[in-house]
Design an enzyme around this catalytic site. Sequence first.
Site, PDB file in Angstrom:
ATOM      1  N   PHE A 135     -11.247  40.062  76.541  1.00  0.00           N
ATOM      2  CA  PHE A 135     -11.387  38.911  77.432  1.00  0.00           C
ATOM      3  C   PHE A 135     -12.223  37.829  76.730  1.00  0.00           C
ATOM      4  CE2 PHE A 135     -13.009  36.617  81.144  1.00  0.00           C
ATOM      5  CZ  PHE A 135     -11.856  36.512  81.901  1.00  0.00           C
ATOM      6  N   ASP A 204     -17.241  47.124  78.581  1.00  0.00           N
ATOM      7  CA  ASP A 204     -17.073  46.241  79.729  1.00  0.00           C
ATOM      8  C   ASP A 204     -16.105  46.920  80.704  1.00  0.00           C
ATOM      9  OD1 ASP A 204     -16.380  44.266  81.566  1.00  0.00           O
ATOM     10  OD2 ASP A 204     -16.594  42.656  80.096  1.00  0.00           O
ATOM     11  N   TYR A 229     -16.438  41.330  91.641  1.00  0.00           N
ATOM     12  CA  TYR A 229     -15.453  40.672  92.520  1.00  0.00           C
ATOM     13  C   TYR A 229     -14.016  41.130  92.298  1.00  0.00           C
ATOM     14  CZ  TYR A 229     -15.429  37.528  88.420  1.00  0.00           C
ATOM     15  OH  TYR A 229     -15.392  37.012  87.154  1.00  0.00           O
ATOM     16  N   LYS A 230     -13.800  42.073  91.390  1.00  0.00           N
ATOM     17  CA  LYS A 230     -12.436  42.561  91.146  1.00  0.00           C
ATOM     18  C   LYS A 230     -12.189  43.787  92.025  1.00  0.00           C
ATOM     19  CE  LYS A 230     -12.319  40.274  86.729  1.00  0.00           C
ATOM     20  NZ  LYS A 230     -12.710  40.319  85.320  1.00  0.00           N
ATOM     21  N   ARG A 390       1.147  39.263  85.497  1.00  0.00           N
ATOM     22  CA  ARG A 390       0.205  40.364  85.687  1.00  0.00           C
ATOM     23  C   ARG A 390       0.167  40.788  87.155  1.00  0.00           C
ATOM     24  NH1 ARG A 390      -6.117  39.931  84.209  1.00  0.00           N
ATOM     25  NH2 ARG A 390      -5.989  38.488  85.956  1.00  0.00           N
TER      26      ARG A 390
HETATM   27  C1  PLP Z   1     -13.319  39.238  84.807  1.00  0.00           C
HETATM   28  C2  PLP Z   1     -13.958  39.509  83.506  1.00  0.00           C
HETATM   29  C3  PLP Z   1     -15.141  38.872  83.145  1.00  0.00           C
HETATM   30  C4  PLP Z   1     -15.756  37.862  84.063  1.00  0.00           C
HETATM   31  O1  PLP Z   1     -16.966  37.387  83.619  1.00  0.00           O
HETATM   32  P1  PLP Z   1     -17.811  36.412  84.548  1.00  0.00           P
HETATM   33  O2  PLP Z   1     -19.080  36.280  83.868  1.00  0.00           O
HETATM   34  O3  PLP Z   1     -17.886  37.043  85.905  1.00  0.00           O
HETATM   35  O4  PLP Z   1     -17.048  35.132  84.666  1.00  0.00           O
HETATM   36  C5  PLP Z   1     -15.719  39.203  81.927  1.00  0.00           C
HETATM   37  N1  PLP Z   1     -15.145  40.099  81.106  1.00  0.00           N
HETATM   38  C6  PLP Z   1     -13.993  40.734  81.427  1.00  0.00           C
HETATM   39  C7  PLP Z   1     -13.407  41.723  80.496  1.00  0.00           C
HETATM   40  C8  PLP Z   1     -13.354  40.439  82.626  1.00  0.00           C
HETATM   41  O5  PLP Z   1     -12.215  41.041  82.937  1.00  0.00           O
END
Ligand code: PLP
Length: 431
Positions: A135, A204, A229-230, A390
Amino acid sequence: MTTLPTTITRDQALALDRADPLAPLREQFSLPEGVIYLDGNSLGVLPRTTSARVQAVVTGEWGQGLIRSWNSAGWIDMPQRVGDKIARLVGAGARELVVADSTSVNLFKVLSAALTISQADAPSRRVILSERSNFPTDLYIAEALARERGFELVLAEPDDLPALLGPSTAVLMLTHVNYRTGRMHDMAGLTAAAHAAGALTLWDLAHSAGAVPVDLHAAGADFAVGCGYKYLNGGPGAPAFVWSHPRHASRFWQPLAGWMGHAAPFAFTPGYRPAEGISRFLCGTPAVLSLAALECGVDTVLAAEPLGGMAALRAKSLALTRLFARQVQATCPGLILVSPSDDAARGSQVCLAHAEWGYPVIQALIARGVIGDFRAGDPTHPPAALDILRFGFTPLYVRYIDAWDAAENLRQVLQTGEWQRPEFNRRNAVT
Ligand SMILES: *Cc1c(COP(=O)(O)O)cnc(C)c1O
């Protein structure tokens, strides 16, 4: 591409829902009518308890209790209390995980701590190793820290990672389930390989916590972060979490040495003295309203514990993604299954691609009430050049019939050419 056998009928999908012991968990959520929601991997659904709970915190704890509520309502302990609940979902111990800040900020804190530990133990190790299609925010944070601290960020394809671990590797930093492909790394295997090479690991769990079983201790992992939030249903911008193995947590200061990570924040002394353990990874004042909403979301996942917990959720998630992928492969020629067809290597999402288009197909599906999302390909990186459709499957509230109907809607959008309509071809700011 592996061909997946056999499709089922709509009636068979309905029968699977009737026989599903996890089906009642869906009643915990307030889902809009007429929507098939396959985007819980980006923003989880609103739990029924959240509105009333946040309202009570606002009007009662804040409105009436005012500043007294830091003690009387336990606000000050919320990062640890909600953290303990999340810990149960990821194989961490009590008081080892706290809720704070965002995933990006937490990644900065633990990656920095990991680099500091590596530097102290083995100064010749100068490489942060990660996956090229990790990401972007994870890679940006790593890039910034590498520049600041004089490390090198090396990016590779997943299959090449083990061979690249070596005497120069300081930290292996990976997202357990890839956001673009849904491919899941073998956390225990890669952690063992990293340790054998003398490197630390940082995982992560943004697409794992609440979606797939994770056992940080069994894997021997060093650090982890994750998203609220996921799959944890904490609401837009919910605070994130951070975990350190206890063997590291008290070894070094984390770089954002704010007062909430101090051993005695209310002593108001000028010198910084870090709290013992994970609490030093807190920085500033906790976001109480957001933590209250996150706790409601985490409780919806913990509600599965009497029904078999994460193992049962995982079994349903795999059945859902398998069903959807099979239906699509049988009925939508031209679509490529980007996610692994092997259950063991697939997270809780199905990613599809087409050689020429993607975005308008998702828009046409959303207009039909089938909500997935779109992730643009990277033309500079051939293995990830394709645009991705997705579809995330949150087994807490997605039904078998939803998976079946989503595949059927996709078939119709493609067969009728509905996706070619101009309104589906205008790009929105958030995809
Ligand atoms: C959703 C996600 C994030 C989100 O990071 P924020 O700091 O909340 O914006 C980070 N890393 C991964 C791998 C994600 O899927």
